[in-house]
Design an enzyme around this catalytic site. Structure first.
Site, PDB file in Angstrom:
ATOM      1  N   LEU A   1       0.881  -1.162   0.000  1.00  0.00           N
ATOM      2  CA  LEU A   1       0.000   0.000   0.000  1.00  0.00           C
ATOM      3  C   LEU A   1       0.918   1.211   0.000  1.00  0.00           C
ATOM      4  CD1 LEU A   1      -2.843  -0.612   2.636  1.00  0.00           C
ATOM      5  CD2 LEU A   1      -3.120  -0.342   0.167  1.00  0.00           C
ATOM      6  N   ASP A   2       0.570   2.259  -0.758  1.00  0.00           N
ATOM      7  CA  ASP A   2       1.448   3.424  -0.763  1.00  0.00           C
ATOM      8  C   ASP A   2       1.412   4.111   0.601  1.00  0.00           C
ATOM      9  OD1 ASP A   2      -0.466   5.713  -0.686  1.00  0.00           O
ATOM     10  OD2 ASP A   2      -1.123   4.922  -2.615  1.00  0.00           O
ATOM     11  N   MET A   3       2.360   4.988   0.789  1.00  0.00           N
ATOM     12  CA  MET A   3       2.551   5.626   2.096  1.00  0.00           C
ATOM     13  C   MET A   3       1.299   6.336   2.598  1.00  0.00           C
ATOM     14  SD  MET A   3       5.400   8.490   3.110  1.00  0.00           S
ATOM     15  CE  MET A   3       5.421   9.273   4.727  1.00  0.00           C
TER      16      MET A   3
END
Length: 235
Positions: free
Chosen positions: A102-104
């Site tokens: 999952l992106d930041m």
């Protein structure tokens, strides 16, 4: 045993990620740096990763984390940002790594394991594992975005298409992906100039958020692990 398999079974990373680590020259066998994936190792060989001894872990762990926004899904971050794995490190002696990302700025469910075979199976594109997201926007979401995302849309040469998308509120959309290209949902919303306020992954295959609080984790039982692998077998 092939070196990348040995590393994956030791909880370093998935097989594919281990191949990259080997190519980067971060692994040595009996004092010699090895950069060729597929190199065979014996149980008696001394394997080091970043100078630290590597051993095959006997206990396999399968952990579901509700990742808060602000954490990156990476073994380590060159910018010094907090990693999702750090939330689990105090609770497990085994070295766990994330299966998928999952992106930041996104939050929600991320799988962690030290089982290389499991990680390879679940993360492979052919597994067709569904991943469900709740997207909350700062402005009303146009129906055109929903329709185009479902039919398929090409943005800057990359084709994006979701399995399902349905509006539950004028500013809230449920999206189900299978392949999940890098930042897919965000790129589609950016294309239609719809700012995202919050992006949350709420399901991975047969695994739901349920009552798992943000920043907390739970270990999967044998039935949940088997159920997730069964979904891979069906596709």
């Amino acid at each position: 045993m092939r070196l990348q398999v040995f590393l994956a079974h030791s909880g370093i990373a998935s097989r594919r990620a281990c191949e990259a680590l080997i190519a980067e020259g971060r692994v040595s066998v009996n004092g010699t740096v090895v950069t060729t994936p597929g190199t065979k190792v014996l149980p008696t060989d001394k394997v080091l990763f970043d100078g630290q001894p590597v051993v095959v872990e006997s206990k396999k762990r399968y952990v579901l984390l509700n990742k808060p926004a602000g954490y990156v899904c990476s073994l380590a971050d060159e910018k010094g940002r907090s990693t999702a794995a750090e939330l689990l490190a105090p609770h497990f002696s085994e070295r766990l790594y994330n299966v998928g990302r999952l992106d930041m700025f996104s939050q929600g469910l991320v799988l962690f394991t030290n089982d290389g075979d499991f990680a390879a199976r679940v993360s492979h594109p052919s597994s067709q594992i569904e991943k469900e997201y709740v997207v909350e926007a700062t402005v009303p979401i146009p129906q055109e975005l929903v329709d185009r995302f479902c039919r398929g849309i090409r943005i800057e040469g990359v084709f994006y298409r979701c399995l399902e998308a349905r509006l539950v509120h004028q500013r809230r959309l449920i999206v189900v992906l299978i392949e999940g290209k890098n930042r897919e949902i965000r790129r589609v919303f950016e294309h239609f100039e719809v700012p995202i306020r919050r992006l949350t992954r709420v399901r991975i295959g047969n695994l739901n958020m349920d009552s798992l609080e943000e920043g907390k984790y739970r270990e999967l039982d044998a039935a949940q692990v088997a159920g997730l692998l069964a979904l891979c077998q069906e596709n």
